[in-house]
Design an enzyme around this catalytic site. Sequence first.
Site, PDB file in Angstrom:
ATOM      1  N   HIS A 189       0.963  -1.274  -0.057  1.00  0.00           N
ATOM      2  CA  HIS A 189      -0.039  -0.092  -0.002  1.00  0.00           C
ATOM      3  C   HIS A 189       0.823   1.167  -0.006  1.00  0.00           C
ATOM      4  O   HIS A 189       2.151   1.092   0.111  1.00  0.00           O
ATOM      5  CB  HIS A 189      -0.747   0.009   1.250  1.00  0.00           C
ATOM      6  CG  HIS A 189      -0.095   0.269   2.429  1.00  0.00           C
ATOM      7  ND1 HIS A 189       0.409  -0.960   3.245  1.00  0.00           N
ATOM      8  CD2 HIS A 189       0.147   1.276   3.230  1.00  0.00           C
ATOM      9  CE1 HIS A 189       1.172  -0.373   4.304  1.00  0.00           C
ATOM     10  NE2 HIS A 189       1.106   0.786   4.390  1.00  0.00           N
ATOM     11  N   HIS A 223       5.611   5.961  -1.144  1.00  0.00           N
ATOM     12  CA  HIS A 223       6.342   4.731  -1.579  1.00  0.00           C
ATOM     13  C   HIS A 223       5.668   3.412  -1.107  1.00  0.00           C
ATOM     14  O   HIS A 223       4.752   3.541  -0.206  1.00  0.00           O
ATOM     15  CB  HIS A 223       7.599   4.673  -1.183  1.00  0.00           C
ATOM     16  CG  HIS A 223       7.760   4.671   0.405  1.00  0.00           C
ATOM     17  ND1 HIS A 223       7.576   5.484   1.134  1.00  0.00           N
ATOM     18  CD2 HIS A 223       7.874   3.339   0.887  1.00  0.00           C
ATOM     19  CE1 HIS A 223       7.947   5.185   2.586  1.00  0.00           C
ATOM     20  NE2 HIS A 223       8.034   3.944   2.456  1.00  0.00           N
TER      21      HIS A 223
END
Length: 218
Positions: free
Chosen positions: A44, A128
Amino acid sequence: MRLFAAVWPPDDVLDHLDLALAGVRRRAAGTDETVRWSARETWHLTAAFYGDLADASLDPLGADLAELAARTAPFSLALRGAGLFAHRTLWVGIGGDTAAMSSLAHAARDVGADHGAGEDPRVRNRPHLTVGRVRPGGRPARRSAGPRGARGPAGRAGSDRGRGDALDPADALVQALAVYEGPAWWVDAVVLVESRPGAGRGGGPLYTPVTRYPLGAD
């Protein structure tokens, strides 16, 4: 409850990344001994980490996240590139409308602060997706550059990796993934997630979505 807000890429985007990671792992020998890979179900983009909050905070926090999501227009992202944080955390970055992602993250952090979330100890200025962590002792010791001020044959300062030294597996993975670019997708929701460290597959975290808030509902 230990909570965070996240953007979750769709299955086709994760499928593409999964195949890319399988390919670079086959080509870069020793990576499974060097890197502890994160489970796919944990992949995620963190928008805001809230930490441990009282159960009574859940409804008002959710109401404000819903309001934030409703006034945020959907935007496009793609997974792109890779790197290492602190020589330990292997991540895949993002391309596309990164400004929209940053704006969503800042606003989501402000929502948490309004409901008692402590300051996030991690600096999250680069959205990220974490794909692995270098195991303790997994990186080989760097070679000495020689005496201070030593110069190579071309007059350049010495480095910690000579011309003949092979990349260690973690660096080889980063180099291989640096050119990675996945398919674009429309971010159409922010998800409030409960985190239970150590309760997931292989001793990793277990992430359980609590509520999904659609973007642009206004």
